[in-house]
Design a protein around this motif. Structure first.
Motif, PDB file in Angstrom:
ATOM      1  N   THR A  15       0.812  -1.212   0.000  1.00  0.00           N
ATOM      2  CA  THR A  15       0.000   0.000   0.000  1.00  0.00           C
ATOM      3  C   THR A  15       0.847   1.265   0.000  1.00  0.00           C
ATOM      4  O   THR A  15       0.553   2.206  -0.718  1.00  0.00           O
ATOM      5  CB  THR A  15      -0.919   0.024   1.254  1.00  0.00           C
ATOM      6  OG1 THR A  15      -1.411  -1.286   1.484  1.00  0.00           O
ATOM      7  CG2 THR A  15      -2.065   0.981   1.083  1.00  0.00           C
ATOM      8  N   HIS A  16       1.910   1.272   0.817  1.00  0.00           N
ATOM      9  CA  HIS A  16       2.699   2.492   0.945  1.00  0.00           C
ATOM     10  C   HIS A  16       3.894   2.503  -0.021  1.00  0.00           C
ATOM     11  O   HIS A  16       3.813   3.107  -1.095  1.00  0.00           O
ATOM     12  CB  HIS A  16       3.150   2.658   2.415  1.00  0.00           C
ATOM     13  CG  HIS A  16       3.929   3.904   2.664  1.00  0.00           C
ATOM     14  ND1 HIS A  16       4.851   4.025   3.658  1.00  0.00           N
ATOM     15  CD2 HIS A  16       3.940   5.101   2.014  1.00  0.00           C
ATOM     16  CE1 HIS A  16       5.386   5.232   3.639  1.00  0.00           C
ATOM     17  NE2 HIS A  16       4.857   5.907   2.642  1.00  0.00           N
ATOM     18  N   LEU A  17       4.965   1.803   0.317  1.00  0.00           N
ATOM     19  CA  LEU A  17       6.198   1.931  -0.483  1.00  0.00           C
ATOM     20  C   LEU A  17       6.028   1.462  -1.929  1.00  0.00           C
ATOM     21  O   LEU A  17       6.368   2.184  -2.877  1.00  0.00           O
ATOM     22  CB  LEU A  17       7.322   1.138   0.200  1.00  0.00           C
ATOM     23  CG  LEU A  17       8.685   1.251  -0.479  1.00  0.00           C
ATOM     24  CD1 LEU A  17       9.183   2.687  -0.509  1.00  0.00           C
ATOM     25  CD2 LEU A  17       9.707   0.360   0.217  1.00  0.00           C
ATOM     26  N   THR A  20       2.878   3.404  -4.008  1.00  0.00           N
ATOM     27  CA  THR A  20       2.916   4.870  -4.135  1.00  0.00           C
ATOM     28  C   THR A  20       4.356   5.283  -4.486  1.00  0.00           C
ATOM     29  O   THR A  20       4.625   5.634  -5.622  1.00  0.00           O
ATOM     30  CB  THR A  20       2.395   5.626  -2.886  1.00  0.00           C
ATOM     31  OG1 THR A  20       3.238   5.377  -1.769  1.00  0.00           O
ATOM     32  CG2 THR A  20       0.973   5.224  -2.551  1.00  0.00           C
ATOM     33  N   HIS A  21       5.290   5.144  -3.564  1.00  0.00           N
ATOM     34  CA  HIS A  21       6.666   5.614  -3.805  1.00  0.00           C
ATOM     35  C   HIS A  21       7.302   4.994  -5.048  1.00  0.00           C
ATOM     36  O   HIS A  21       7.809   5.694  -5.914  1.00  0.00           O
ATOM     37  CB  HIS A  21       7.554   5.289  -2.598  1.00  0.00           C
ATOM     38  CG  HIS A  21       7.321   6.179  -1.429  1.00  0.00           C
ATOM     39  ND1 HIS A  21       8.130   7.253  -1.135  1.00  0.00           N
ATOM     40  CD2 HIS A  21       6.381   6.164  -0.453  1.00  0.00           C
ATOM     41  CE1 HIS A  21       7.700   7.854  -0.035  1.00  0.00           C
ATOM     42  NE2 HIS A  21       6.635   7.209   0.398  1.00  0.00           N
ATOM     43  N   MET A  22       7.333   3.664  -5.115  1.00  0.00           N
ATOM     44  CA  MET A  22       8.092   2.988  -6.182  1.00  0.00           C
ATOM     45  C   MET A  22       7.376   3.093  -7.525  1.00  0.00           C
ATOM     46  O   MET A  22       7.977   3.431  -8.541  1.00  0.00           O
ATOM     47  CB  MET A  22       8.291   1.504  -5.822  1.00  0.00           C
ATOM     48  CG  MET A  22       9.116   1.294  -4.583  1.00  0.00           C
ATOM     49  SD  MET A  22      10.856   1.636  -4.884  1.00  0.00           S
ATOM     50  CE  MET A  22      11.307   2.586  -3.475  1.00  0.00           C
ATOM     51  N   SER A 203      -3.834   8.983  -2.019  1.00  0.00           N
ATOM     52  CA  SER A 203      -3.455   7.612  -1.654  1.00  0.00           C
ATOM     53  C   SER A 203      -2.198   7.612  -0.777  1.00  0.00           C
ATOM     54  O   SER A 203      -2.150   6.954   0.264  1.00  0.00           O
ATOM     55  CB  SER A 203      -3.229   6.798  -2.933  1.00  0.00           C
ATOM     56  OG  SER A 203      -2.891   5.490  -2.606  1.00  0.00           O
ATOM     57  N   HIS A 204      -1.181   8.389  -1.194  1.00  0.00           N
ATOM     58  CA  HIS A 204       0.026   8.421  -0.382  1.00  0.00           C
ATOM     59  C   HIS A 204      -0.237   9.037   0.992  1.00  0.00           C
ATOM     60  O   HIS A 204       0.216   8.510   2.012  1.00  0.00           O
ATOM     61  CB  HIS A 204       1.177   9.173  -1.073  1.00  0.00           C
ATOM     62  CG  HIS A 204       2.372   9.238  -0.187  1.00  0.00           C
ATOM     63  ND1 HIS A 204       2.689  10.362   0.538  1.00  0.00           N
ATOM     64  CD2 HIS A 204       3.276   8.277   0.172  1.00  0.00           C
ATOM     65  CE1 HIS A 204       3.750  10.089   1.279  1.00  0.00           C
ATOM     66  NE2 HIS A 204       4.121   8.837   1.076  1.00  0.00           N
ATOM     67  N   ALA A 205      -0.982  10.123   1.021  1.00  0.00           N
ATOM     68  CA  ALA A 205      -1.245  10.790   2.313  1.00  0.00           C
ATOM     69  C   ALA A 205      -1.953   9.833   3.277  1.00  0.00           C
ATOM     70  O   ALA A 205      -1.636   9.783   4.467  1.00  0.00           O
ATOM     71  CB  ALA A 205      -2.084  12.046   2.092  1.00  0.00           C
ATOM     72  N   THR A 207      -1.777   6.653   3.470  1.00  0.00           N
ATOM     73  CA  THR A 207      -0.963   5.528   3.947  1.00  0.00           C
ATOM     74  C   THR A 207       0.294   6.002   4.677  1.00  0.00           C
ATOM     75  O   THR A 207       0.904   5.236   5.417  1.00  0.00           O
ATOM     76  CB  THR A 207      -0.525   4.615   2.781  1.00  0.00           C
ATOM     77  OG1 THR A 207       0.303   5.360   1.897  1.00  0.00           O
ATOM     78  CG2 THR A 207      -1.701   4.093   2.022  1.00  0.00           C
ATOM     79  N   ASN A 208       0.689   7.242   4.442  1.00  0.00           N
ATOM     80  CA  ASN A 208       1.933   7.767   5.017  1.00  0.00           C
ATOM     81  C   ASN A 208       1.710   8.484   6.349  1.00  0.00           C
ATOM     82  O   ASN A 208       2.392   8.216   7.334  1.00  0.00           O
ATOM     83  CB  ASN A 208       2.576   8.738   4.017  1.00  0.00           C
ATOM     84  CG  ASN A 208       3.939   9.220   4.467  1.00  0.00           C
ATOM     85  OD1 ASN A 208       4.923   8.519   4.348  1.00  0.00           O
ATOM     86  ND2 ASN A 208       3.998  10.435   4.979  1.00  0.00           N
ATOM     87  N   PHE A 209       0.758   9.397   6.366  1.00  0.00           N
ATOM     88  CA  PHE A 209       0.676  10.293   7.532  1.00  0.00           C
ATOM     89  C   PHE A 209       0.113   9.674   8.808  1.00  0.00           C
ATOM     90  O   PHE A 209       0.405  10.163   9.885  1.00  0.00           O
ATOM     91  CB  PHE A 209      -0.041  11.591   7.142  1.00  0.00           C
ATOM     92  CG  PHE A 209       0.758  12.355   6.112  1.00  0.00           C
ATOM     93  CD1 PHE A 209       2.023  12.833   6.417  1.00  0.00           C
ATOM     94  CD2 PHE A 209       0.277  12.532   4.826  1.00  0.00           C
ATOM     95  CE1 PHE A 209       2.791  13.494   5.465  1.00  0.00           C
ATOM     96  CE2 PHE A 209       1.034  13.198   3.864  1.00  0.00           C
ATOM     97  CZ  PHE A 209       2.302  13.676   4.188  1.00  0.00           C
TER      98      PHE A 209
HETATM   99 FE   LIG Z   1       5.630   7.846   2.166  1.00  0.00          FE
END
Ligand SMILES: [Fe+2]
Length: 236
Positions: A15-17, A20-22, A203-205, A207-209
């Motif tokens: 869900t996160h790395l 979104t990131h990769m 989506s990133h917010a 899963t990240n914050f």
């Molecule tokens: Fe992140």
């Protein structure tokens, strides 16, 4: 706790790395490689890629051998990448990457079954407003589908998104990209761009914050548990 430990593995790797990131780093590279700085879709997307590659470079500290993931997550660095790779081989832009379809696919869209799901209720409003804005932007620059079909930059961009991942030869192997590498309609472009903007922002917010709130008290959401899960649970 063991259930949440498994969920934490899924959360960080997929869900996160991973998604979104990769995944969005690949989209960022495809955008820089194929669209000129003056292209309207480049201008629309560029602010959403701000600092993405910088933060992903920082992730190297977290995901290197002996780094933070090895120290704080059960699956360790190797397990993290094994899970990301598995996720990338099944994740589809038109399903998991398109919020209404993702919610439906996971059985989370029925208000009668699940009336209080705050993420869904908030995220769908944001998804719709992003989609509405992108539709009005796309039609401004592409009054006809024909103009879009003749745009060689956007077609090369779309082709690279779906091209099989192949190291130095480029290609990001994203599944389920509307048009599958050849964008024929404005609707397909709108869906792709909405997915990218939504993923980099909402989506990133989401899963990240909340990570500090979820992970800071390990019994709530443990990244690392020692020992073995119980195998003799008694129903009561
Ligand atoms: Fe992140």
């Amino acid at each position: 706790m063991w259930y949440n430990n498994a969920d934490a593995a899924y959360h960080q790797a997929i869900t996160h790395l991973g998604m979104t990131h990769m995944l969005m780093e690949g989209v960022t590279l495809a955008t820089h490689r194929n669209l000129s700085l003056s292209h309207p879709i480049f201008k629309l997307l560029a602010p959403h890629f701000l600092y993405l590659i910088a933060i992903n470079t920082g992730w190297e500290l977290l995901v290197s051998d002996g780094g933070w993931v090895d120290k704080t997550m059960n699956f360790g660095n190797k397990g993290l990448f094994a899970l990301i790779s598995k996720g990338l081989n099944t994740w589809r832009m038109d399903l998991e990457g398109t919020l209404p379809n993702d919610l439906k696919g996971r059985g989370l869209d029925d208000l009668n079954v699940l009336p209080c799901y705050h993420f869904r209720n908030d995220a769908i409003l944001l998804y719709e407003v992003i989609n509405k804005y992108i539709k009005s932007y796309v039609i401004l620059y592409y009054p006809t589908d024909n103009l879009l079909q003749k745009d060689t930059e956007i077609q090369k961009w779309a082709a690279e998104l779906v091209k099989e991942r192949n190291g130095s030869e480029g290609g990001f192997g994203i599944l389920g990209v509307p048009g599958n590498g050849q964008i024929q309609t404005r609707q397909q472009l709108e869906q792709i761009v909405t997915c990218i903007v939504y993923t980099c922002s909402v989506s990133h917010a989401s899963t990240n914050f909340p990570q500090y709130e979820e992970y800071a008290f390990p019994p709530n959401y443990p990244g690392l548990l020692r020992g073995r899960p119980p195998s003799d649970a008694v129903c009561c």
